[in-house]
Scaffold this active site. Structure first.
Site, PDB file in Angstrom:
ATOM      1  N   HIS A 191      -4.942   1.416   1.592  1.00 15.40           N
ATOM      2  CA  HIS A 191      -5.765   0.515   2.413  1.00 15.40           C
ATOM      3  C   HIS A 191      -6.045   1.042   3.950  1.00 15.40           C
ATOM      4  O   HIS A 191      -6.136  -0.067   4.746  1.00 15.40           O
ATOM      5  CB  HIS A 191      -4.961  -0.732   2.129  1.00 15.40           C
ATOM      6  CG  HIS A 191      -4.783  -1.355   0.782  1.00 15.40           C
ATOM      7  ND1 HIS A 191      -5.808  -2.276   0.278  1.00 15.40           N
ATOM      8  CD2 HIS A 191      -4.000  -1.020  -0.037  1.00 15.40           C
ATOM      9  CE1 HIS A 191      -5.365  -2.581  -0.872  1.00 15.40           C
ATOM     10  NE2 HIS A 191      -4.285  -1.654  -1.096  1.00 15.40           N
ATOM     11  N   HIS A 193     -12.016   0.313   3.454  1.00 15.56           N
ATOM     12  CA  HIS A 193     -11.537   0.239   1.931  1.00 15.56           C
ATOM     13  C   HIS A 193     -11.788  -0.813   1.285  1.00 15.56           C
ATOM     14  O   HIS A 193     -12.375  -1.825   1.910  1.00 15.56           O
ATOM     15  CB  HIS A 193     -10.036   0.627   2.025  1.00 15.56           C
ATOM     16  CG  HIS A 193      -9.223  -0.492   2.660  1.00 15.56           C
ATOM     17  ND1 HIS A 193      -8.904  -0.724   3.931  1.00 15.56           N
ATOM     18  CD2 HIS A 193      -8.833  -1.587   1.942  1.00 15.56           C
ATOM     19  CE1 HIS A 193      -8.281  -1.869   4.091  1.00 15.56           C
ATOM     20  NE2 HIS A 193      -8.112  -2.386   2.828  1.00 15.56           N
ATOM     21  N   ASP A 247     -10.215  -3.847  -1.459  1.00 16.64           N
ATOM     22  CA  ASP A 247      -9.107  -4.406  -2.089  1.00 16.64           C
ATOM     23  C   ASP A 247      -9.472  -4.740  -3.599  1.00 16.64           C
ATOM     24  O   ASP A 247     -10.631  -5.619  -3.616  1.00 16.64           O
ATOM     25  CB  ASP A 247      -8.536  -5.583  -1.259  1.00 16.64           C
ATOM     26  CG  ASP A 247      -7.822  -5.272  -0.137  1.00 16.64           C
ATOM     27  OD1 ASP A 247      -7.814  -4.141   0.292  1.00 16.64           O
ATOM     28  OD2 ASP A 247      -7.676  -6.022   0.616  1.00 16.64           O
ATOM     29  N   HIS A 286      -4.299  -5.443  -5.993  1.00 17.41           N
ATOM     30  CA  HIS A 286      -3.544  -5.409  -4.944  1.00 17.41           C
ATOM     31  C   HIS A 286      -2.481  -6.563  -4.790  1.00 17.41           C
ATOM     32  O   HIS A 286      -1.327  -6.426  -4.299  1.00 17.41           O
ATOM     33  CB  HIS A 286      -4.513  -5.482  -3.817  1.00 17.41           C
ATOM     34  CG  HIS A 286      -4.073  -5.315  -2.459  1.00 17.41           C
ATOM     35  ND1 HIS A 286      -3.247  -4.582  -2.047  1.00 17.41           N
ATOM     36  CD2 HIS A 286      -4.459  -6.028  -1.056  1.00 17.41           C
ATOM     37  CE1 HIS A 286      -2.878  -4.845  -0.756  1.00 17.41           C
ATOM     38  NE2 HIS A 286      -3.744  -5.550  -0.206  1.00 17.41           N
TER      39      HIS A 286
END
Length: 203
Positions: free
Chosen positions: A46, A50, A52, A56
């Protein structure tokens, strides 16, 4: 016109508290007589610009390898919200946000250079995150390391729990508000909870 909305990765890249920093270890160096140059990269999933994925926060959620690329690429709306201390539900209700939209927010976080933390970053309220989930957007993007202003991660849990990925640390400073085509391709990492990306917007 193409806009690269990513920040470069380097040892100077800002790191979320507790995450590992970027480190490049040179294993072979062509400048020193080796046949080629080969590097080993150390970095958290992360770091920098980036995305998610549900994995996550949800152990059984979709990962980087399984997530449908159709949801990450396509028509995208960039909304410019200058002078907003936070993004609220009432503010979002004034915008044309439709089901299936990919939504990127350009805020005063545009002062962020990818290296130095902002003293008062702009976040979404928990109610704003719930509103976006109710609108059934396809993707949320924000111009800082997280859309959260709350340590309990209500926005991540709300959006990722409904398979809505979050694109973070976007460089939107020079991107005018409007509609674009977003191309956002993560590495196909099995069980990947997040992945570095180099997203671009095409006018």
């Amino acid at each position: 016109m193409i806009y690269d909305i990513s920040f470069p990765l380097s040892p100077e890249t800002m790191v979320y508290p507790g995450d590992p920093p970027f480190c490049r270890e040179v294993l072979l160096d062509g400048a020193k007589g080796d046949d080629c140059t080969l590097s080993l990269l150390h970095l958290g999933s992360h770091l920098g610009t980036h995305i998610d994925f549900p994995r996550h926060f949800f152990p059984e959620g979709m990962d980087a390898a399984a997530f449908p690329l159709e949801q990450l690429c396509g028509t995208c709306n960039v909304f410019h919200l200058p002078d907003a201390a936070e993004i609220t539900k009432d503010m979002l209700k004034q915008l044309d946000i439709q089901p299936g939209d990919r939504v990127l927010f350009r805020t005063d976080n545009e002062a962020f250079d990818g290296i130095h933390p902002l003293p008062h970053p702009v976040y979404l309220t928990a109610e704003a995150g719930e509103y976006l989930a109710e609108r059934k957007i396809a993707l949320l993007g924000i111009d800082y390391e997280s859309p959260e202003g709350d340590g309990d991660f209500p926005i991540h849990k709300t959006l990722l729990g409904r398979n809505i990925p979050i694109l973070e640390n976007l460089k939107l400073k020079d991107v005018p508000a409007g509609q674009y085509c977003l191309y956002c391709l993560p590495l196909r990492i099995a069980e990947g909870d997040g992945c570095w990306v180099r997203p671009i917007l095409e006018r």
